[in-house]
Motif scaffolding. Structure first.
Motif, PDB file in Angstrom:
ATOM      1  N   TYR A 101       0.446   3.716   9.796  1.00  0.00           N
ATOM      2  CA  TYR A 101       1.744   3.838   9.122  1.00  0.00           C
ATOM      3  C   TYR A 101       2.670   2.687   9.509  1.00  0.00           C
ATOM      4  CZ  TYR A 101       6.441   5.532   8.061  1.00  0.00           C
ATOM      5  OH  TYR A 101       7.726   5.631   7.612  1.00  0.00           O
ATOM      6  N   ASP A 102       2.649   2.314  10.795  1.00  0.00           N
ATOM      7  CA  ASP A 102       3.574   1.280  11.268  1.00  0.00           C
ATOM      8  C   ASP A 102       3.302  -0.069  10.618  1.00  0.00           C
ATOM      9  OD1 ASP A 102       4.710   3.200  12.831  1.00  0.00           O
ATOM     10  OD2 ASP A 102       3.473   2.737  14.580  1.00  0.00           O
ATOM     11  N   ASP A 103       2.025  -0.336  10.261  1.00  0.00           N
ATOM     12  CA  ASP A 103       1.706  -1.610   9.610  1.00  0.00           C
ATOM     13  C   ASP A 103       2.291  -1.660   8.198  1.00  0.00           C
ATOM     14  OD1 ASP A 103       0.295  -2.267  11.841  1.00  0.00           O
ATOM     15  OD2 ASP A 103      -1.612  -1.479  11.065  1.00  0.00           O
ATOM     16  N   LEU A 104       2.449  -0.502   7.566  1.00  0.00           N
ATOM     17  CA  LEU A 104       3.015  -0.472   6.209  1.00  0.00           C
ATOM     18  C   LEU A 104       4.533  -0.447   6.242  1.00  0.00           C
ATOM     19  CD1 LEU A 104       0.674   1.946   4.227  1.00  0.00           C
ATOM     20  CD2 LEU A 104       0.473  -0.472   4.697  1.00  0.00           C
ATOM     21  N   ASN A 105       5.113  -0.240   7.410  1.00  0.00           N
ATOM     22  CA  ASN A 105       6.566  -0.158   7.528  1.00  0.00           C
ATOM     23  C   ASN A 105       7.051  -0.967   8.717  1.00  0.00           C
ATOM     24  OD1 ASN A 105       7.341   2.155   5.481  1.00  0.00           O
ATOM     25  ND2 ASN A 105       5.453   2.765   6.513  1.00  0.00           N
ATOM     26  N   PRO A 106       6.926  -2.301   8.648  1.00  0.00           N
ATOM     27  CA  PRO A 106       7.387  -3.113   9.777  1.00  0.00           C
ATOM     28  C   PRO A 106       8.886  -2.902   9.966  1.00  0.00           C
ATOM     29  CG  PRO A 106       6.322  -4.464   8.084  1.00  0.00           C
ATOM     30  CD  PRO A 106       6.495  -3.102   7.516  1.00  0.00           C
ATOM     31  N   PRO A 107       9.310  -2.710  11.206  1.00  0.00           N
ATOM     32  CA  PRO A 107      10.718  -2.357  11.436  1.00  0.00           C
ATOM     33  C   PRO A 107      11.680  -3.499  11.161  1.00  0.00           C
ATOM     34  CG  PRO A 107       9.538  -2.634  13.507  1.00  0.00           C
ATOM     35  CD  PRO A 107       8.523  -2.763  12.435  1.00  0.00           C
ATOM     36  N   ASP A 108      11.202  -4.755  11.201  1.00  0.00           N
ATOM     37  CA  ASP A 108      12.133  -5.883  11.117  1.00  0.00           C
ATOM     38  C   ASP A 108      12.301  -6.410   9.698  1.00  0.00           C
ATOM     39  OD1 ASP A 108       9.590  -6.648  10.975  1.00  0.00           O
ATOM     40  OD2 ASP A 108       9.644  -8.144  12.578  1.00  0.00           O
ATOM     41  N   GLY A 109      11.871  -5.642   8.687  1.00  0.00           N
ATOM     42  CA  GLY A 109      12.115  -6.052   7.312  1.00  0.00           C
ATOM     43  C   GLY A 109      11.096  -7.038   6.753  1.00  0.00           C
ATOM     44  N   ARG A 110      10.061  -7.391   7.526  1.00  0.00           N
ATOM     45  CA  ARG A 110       9.011  -8.253   6.976  1.00  0.00           C
ATOM     46  C   ARG A 110       8.231  -7.479   5.917  1.00  0.00           C
ATOM     47  NH1 ARG A 110       5.057  -8.664  10.331  1.00  0.00           N
ATOM     48  NH2 ARG A 110       6.047  -7.454  11.978  1.00  0.00           N
ATOM     49  N   LEU A 111       7.573  -8.208   4.997  1.00  0.00           N
ATOM     50  CA  LEU A 111       6.696  -7.517   4.053  1.00  0.00           C
ATOM     51  C   LEU A 111       5.414  -7.135   4.787  1.00  0.00           C
ATOM     52  CD1 LEU A 111       6.560  -9.129   0.512  1.00  0.00           C
ATOM     53  CD2 LEU A 111       7.306  -6.854   1.187  1.00  0.00           C
ATOM     54  N   PRO A 112       4.919  -5.939   4.569  1.00  0.00           N
ATOM     55  CA  PRO A 112       3.671  -5.548   5.230  1.00  0.00           C
ATOM     56  C   PRO A 112       2.523  -6.446   4.771  1.00  0.00           C
ATOM     57  CG  PRO A 112       4.728  -3.679   4.156  1.00  0.00           C
ATOM     58  CD  PRO A 112       5.451  -4.898   3.714  1.00  0.00           C
ATOM     59  N   THR A 113       1.563  -6.659   5.642  1.00  0.00           N
ATOM     60  CA  THR A 113       0.434  -7.511   5.270  1.00  0.00           C
ATOM     61  C   THR A 113      -0.686  -6.712   4.618  1.00  0.00           C
ATOM     62  OG1 THR A 113      -0.298  -7.218   7.529  1.00  0.00           O
ATOM     63  CG2 THR A 113       0.819  -9.287   7.012  1.00  0.00           C
ATOM     64  N   THR A 114      -0.592  -5.390   4.691  1.00  0.00           N
ATOM     65  CA  THR A 114      -1.624  -4.575   4.052  1.00  0.00           C
ATOM     66  C   THR A 114      -0.964  -3.469   3.241  1.00  0.00           C
ATOM     67  OG1 THR A 114      -3.392  -2.989   4.452  1.00  0.00           O
ATOM     68  CG2 THR A 114      -1.766  -3.252   6.204  1.00  0.00           C
ATOM     69  N   ARG A 115      -1.707  -2.936   2.278  1.00  0.00           N
ATOM     70  CA  ARG A 115      -1.198  -1.837   1.479  1.00  0.00           C
ATOM     71  C   ARG A 115      -1.931  -0.540   1.783  1.00  0.00           C
ATOM     72  NH1 ARG A 115       1.337  -2.070  -3.327  1.00  0.00           N
ATOM     73  NH2 ARG A 115       2.532  -3.954  -3.741  1.00  0.00           N
ATOM     74  N   HIS A 116      -2.803  -0.591   2.788  1.00  0.00           N
ATOM     75  CA  HIS A 116      -3.642   0.583   3.051  1.00  0.00           C
ATOM     76  C   HIS A 116      -3.428   1.133   4.456  1.00  0.00           C
ATOM     77  CE1 HIS A 116      -5.620  -0.069  -0.733  1.00  0.00           C
ATOM     78  NE2 HIS A 116      -5.759  -1.343  -0.412  1.00  0.00           N
ATOM     79  N   LEU A 117      -3.397   2.450   4.546  1.00  0.00           N
ATOM     80  CA  LEU A 117      -3.310   3.111   5.836  1.00  0.00           C
ATOM     81  C   LEU A 117      -4.659   2.970   6.524  1.00  0.00           C
ATOM     82  CD1 LEU A 117      -1.477   6.375   4.729  1.00  0.00           C
ATOM     83  CD2 LEU A 117      -0.618   4.780   6.444  1.00  0.00           C
ATOM     84  N   SER A 118      -4.651   2.359   7.721  1.00  0.00           N
ATOM     85  CA  SER A 118      -5.943   2.161   8.386  1.00  0.00           C
ATOM     86  C   SER A 118      -6.562   3.499   8.791  1.00  0.00           C
ATOM     87  CB  SER A 118      -5.768   1.262   9.608  1.00  0.00           C
ATOM     88  OG  SER A 118      -4.826   1.855  10.484  1.00  0.00           O
ATOM     89  N   GLY A 119      -5.754   4.557   8.878  1.00  0.00           N
ATOM     90  CA  GLY A 119      -6.268   5.857   9.290  1.00  0.00           C
ATOM     91  C   GLY A 119      -7.000   6.619   8.191  1.00  0.00           C
ATOM     92  N   LEU A 120      -7.044   6.072   6.979  1.00  0.00           N
ATOM     93  CA  LEU A 120      -7.743   6.779   5.890  1.00  0.00           C
ATOM     94  C   LEU A 120      -9.086   6.105   5.632  1.00  0.00           C
ATOM     95  CD1 LEU A 120      -4.886   7.364   3.293  1.00  0.00           C
ATOM     96  CD2 LEU A 120      -5.668   8.837   5.147  1.00  0.00           C
ATOM     97  N   GLN A 121     -10.144   6.909   5.640  1.00  0.00           N
ATOM     98  CA  GLN A 121     -11.481   6.380   5.393  1.00  0.00           C
ATOM     99  C   GLN A 121     -12.142   7.246   4.347  1.00  0.00           C
ATOM    100  OE1 GLN A 121     -12.942   6.230   9.511  1.00  0.00           O
ATOM    101  NE2 GLN A 121     -14.503   4.864   8.629  1.00  0.00           N
TER     102      GLN A 121
END
Lengths: 308, 551
Positions: free
Chosen positions: B160-180
């Motif tokens: 989740y944190d990769d999709l919502n970077p706290p500092d306003g950067r655009l996320p580098t991925t669109r996928h939750l790594s926890g979903l397989q």
């Protein structure tokens, strides 16, 4: 006449610019955060907050926001509401409702008001006059939401003559009851105005002359006295058309009519700048045009007034 | 008889006939009629036969969106409840999760969960429901730049944190790594930490699957969502007017619908909705205004019920202000408030006094957990208040002006604090919700504030973590409390979890950063045309599929 119309229409441009800027500034300087307000008591993740602020230009200074808004306006783009619906699209659906309601109320107001006013004026001091005066005082005194709920309960629920709310029954059926409630205040006003004005003119010299030269009573009243006594009434009705369109917030709420009043009320609560400004722009236009129509009508009613 | 929508009474009478006399008479009636209230609600006490078919209508408030992950509005959830099947549903008796779109959800460590889907399920456009459809929906909602409302419901999933970077950067991925996606019918979900309440979370509509159309035309989909539930949309959502649902022919799941169609009629005024119910033009009003409680009971009798809800009101305390630092003072404030008096006078006893930090309908709720702290004891409150050293300056009460009753009960609280504690200077700070939010989030309030909580799923954890856990706006941070929550999240059985949550709740009630006030309840009234009305606190409003119609 043509030049007069053109000049008057050109006047509306600076008026529009000034009002949109004023409203935009007012919405902008209001404290608070519209996006956080949307979420209620639950904190919004920073990433979502940043994205939504950016989407609605809330992260930019006032002049940049307003310039972006004006650029959009020139392209016919009024911006988007906070649910993502284009404002123009939301307004298009709602204008029909407000316009129908406003016109229904306006017609009822004009028709009922003048008929009652003439009736009272011609029977001055008798029971008809007292009934109209008393009735209109009562209607003007009672707040519109009480009239609204009362009308729903009595005429909608108990007697079943009118739909209680909503627009499903279409025009005119669905708009009669709310139109009547909305018109009640103005109709009382128009009736009193017509009565007084008519009484004044019935005592005028030209009416006595008309009677003396043997014209039938009907013609004296309708063509001579009434026509002249309608001037103040027309002034009132002209401005009233604008207010009916703008001021139907309570009526639209009670009768569940998805019109402009409802929307502007919700938009102010949500601090939805584009919607508030969009609606206001259109309302200013309506007021300008209504005033223009009144001025043109003066000329038709009173040949002494000329526009050139 | 499959007639769909009932004809409005208007059309039977022929509109427009004898318009003027009627209008005149109407004018006279409105002007001169006294407050003569009618009692013409469609009362029909014959039992409604339990046969499929027919259509009924429900009064609704305009939702914000109809795409599951884009909304958390209870009005939207009422509609989505019929259109989408979430992985799990909640049992109407005690709220425990039962299979719906998923056939099973298992985990050995409360951290890695395996969700198996029911075979052969399809969306209402014929597309098969697959594990990928779930993953795509969750990815979209969790992706910060989507700006979707339900974003925060996905916080616990790994990535989740990769999709919502706290500092306003655009996320580098669109996928939750926890979903397989293991295969078409199996989805493996890895969480950041063990979370035993995860199955309950999966009953929230944001976890429903989405078909391809939701991503190719998001705006169109929001007006005409295509789901995997028992009802499908019959034409697009007509903003501020209506949403029409009809039976979904493709549905093969465990809750086939009884009625053929459901018509939502959208109202701005709940009073008007109730008037329409009395006129017989609407079959359900699920939120009768509290002010009309007695009228509703009298008019609808057996067709009226109070449905308990998990929603609660609290008085939050600004613990960042040193004047409120002493728990004794906080307890004094709590004991000076006459909860039964306020719920009786302002909410006609539709709301009930709270005796715990969690709603009365939540499994594990302990009646009286709050003890005498939540009781009205003015003399003891005064003693405690003096022991705590009293109070200096203005005590300001902060609340939003979204509902007129907030001002009423806040005024009552202000008077009770004056009378019972002797605080001379109590002020009301009322403002728009948009203004209040930032003040509270940035801890700028200098006095107690109205805090409301709508439960997302019936677990003590939802209240405790959502209101008082790390990073919440209460500003309260207690390592022991957080540790107890984490232990509950990691426990293997529901009973063990609840035991830990109870300890956490007791700790919070001792410190009292938040004063429980009352539980909300919804009043529902319905017409004589509909039957099998079973209200439970765990569904988002009515369970649409159960309702039967006399037709």
């Amino acid at each position: 006449m043509g030049r007069y119309l053109l000049r008057r229409l050109l006047y509306t441009v600076p008026v529009l610019l000034a009002t949109t800027f004023l409203i935009y500034t007012l919405v902008f300087v209001l404290p608070g955060d519209p996006i956080q307000g949307l979420a209620g008591d639950r904190p919004v993740p920073a990433s979502v907050l940043a994205e939504l602020r950016h989407r609605y230009h809330l992260d930019q200074p006032l002049f940049v926001q307003y310039a972006a808004y004006l650029r959009g306006l020139l392209r016919g783009d009024l911006g988007r509401t906070f649910t993502g619906e284009p404002v123009a699209q939301a307004l298009a659906g709602r204008w029909q409702v407000t316009l129908r309601l406003g016109l229904t109320a306006w017609l009822l107001e004009a028709g009922l008001g003048t008929v009652l006013g003439v009736w009272a004026g011609l029977h001055r001091g008798r029971w008809a006059d007292r009934l109209v005066l008393g009735g209109t005082t009562l209607v003007i005194a009672v707040p519109v939401y009480i009239l609204g709920y009362l009308a729903q309960l009595v005429l909608g629920v108990r007697l079943g003559w009118f739909p209680v709310s909503g627009t499903d029954a279409g025009w005119p059926t669905a708009y009669l009851l709310p139109g009547l409630v909305l018109a009640s205040f103005g109709a009382g006003y128009v009736a009193r105005l017509t009565r007084t004005s008519l009484l004044e003119h019935l005592r005028a010299d030209y009416v006595r002359t008309a009677t003396a030269k043997g014209l039938p009573r009907r013609r004296v009243v309708v063509r001579h006295a009434l026509r002249n006594s309608l001037l103040p009434v027309v002034t009132f009705l002209g401005v009233e058309l604008g207010s009916l369109l703008a001021g139907a917030v309570v009526t639209e709420y009670i009768f569940n009519l998805p019109g402009i009043g409802q929307q502007v009320f919700q938009a102010i609560q949500l601090r939805e700048g584009p919607t508030v400004v969009g609606v206001t722009t259109v309302l200013v236009l309506v007021f300008c045009l209504a005033n223009l129509t009144v001025d043109v009508l003066y000329g038709l009613l009173d040949p002494r007034i000329r526009h050139d | 008889m499959l007639t769909g929508r009932r004809p409005e009474r208007r059309s039977e009478r022929g509109p427009g006939r004898r318009l003027l006399p009627r209008t005149l008479l109407a004018f006279a009636l409105v002007a001169f009629a006294g407050a003569s209230c009618a009692r013409t609600a469609a009362e029909d006490d014959r039992p409604v036969p339990a046969v499929p078919g027919g259509a009924y209508s429900v009064a609704l408030t305009e939702p914000d969106h109809l795409t599951p992950g884009r909304t958390t509005s209870s009005y939207a959830l009422q509609v989505l409840q019929g259109v989408f099947d979430t992985p799990l549903a909640l049992d109407p008796q005690d709220g425990h999760p039962v299979p719906l779109a998923a056939s099973s959800l298992t985990s050995t460590d409360q951290q890695v969960w395996t969700m198996t889907l029911r075979q052969g399920a399809v969306f209402q456009n014929g597309e098969p429901v697959t594990a990928a459809g779930f993953a795509a929906a969750w990815d979209a909602a969790a992706y910060g730049p989507s700006g979707w409302d339900a974003n925060s419901y996905f916080t616990q999933i790994a990535g989740y944190d990769d999709l919502n970077p706290p500092d306003g950067r655009l996320p580098t991925t669109r996928h939750l790594s926890g979903l397989q996606v293991l295969d078409d019918h199996t989805l493996r979900v890895t969480l950041k930490a063990p979370f035993s309440q995860f199955p309950m979370l999966l009953s929230f509509p944001a976890f429903a699957p989405l078909p391809q159309a939701a991503f190719t035309d998001p705006d169109g989909f929001d007006l005409h969502p295509v789901g995997n539930g028992p009802f499908q949309l019959d034409g697009p959502w007509r903003h501020n007017q209506r949403i029409d649902l009809k039976r979904a022919a493709s549905y093969t799941g465990p809750r086939p619908p009884m009625a053929d169609a459901v018509h939502f009629r959208i109202f701005t005024s709940k009073d008007t909705a109730f008037t329409e119910l009395r006129a017989g033009h609407v079959d359900f009003v699920t939120s009768v205004p509290a002010a009309r409680a007695y009228e509703a009971k009298r008019t609808f009798g057996r067709h009226y019920a109070v449905r308990p809800s998990g929603t609660m009101d609290y008085l939050g305390l600004p613990i960042w202000d040193p004047r409120y630092a002493n728990p004794q003072l906080r307890r004094a404030i709590s004991m000076a408030i006459d909860r039964p008096g306020i719920t009786r006078a302002i909410y006609n006893e539709v709301f009930t006094p709270a005796d715990s930090l969690v709603g009365a309908t939540i499994p594990g709720h302990r009646a009286g957990a709050c003890g005498e702290t939540c009781e009205y004891r003015p003399t003891e409150a005064r003693q405690l208040f003096q022991q705590a050293g009293g109070f200096t300056g203005t005590l300001a009460l902060y609340f939003a002006n979204s509902d007129p009753t907030y001002l009423q009960w806040m005024t009552a609280v202000a008077n009770e604090l004056r009378q019972n504690l002797g605080i001379r200077d109590v002020a009301l700070r009322t403002m728009a919700a948009a203004d209040l939010g930032p003040i509270l989030n940035h801890h700028q309030a200098t006095g107690p504030y109205r805090q409301n909580w709508v439960a997302d799923y019936p677990s003590e954890q939802n209240y405790l973590a959502g209101l008082l856990g790390p990073g919440t706006r209460s500003g309260w941070s207690d390592p022991a409390f957080n540790a107890l929550l984490a232990q509950g999240d990691a426990a293997a059985t529901a009973e063990q979890s609840i035991a830990h949550y109870h300890q956490a709740e007791d700790l919070a009630l001792q410190q009292l950063p938040l004063i429980p006030l009352w539980n909300w309840q919804d009043q529902t009234a319905w017409s004589g045309r509909v039957g099998n009305v079973q209200l439970d606190p765990y569904a988002a409003g009515l369970r649409l599929e159960q309702i039967t119609v006399r037709h």
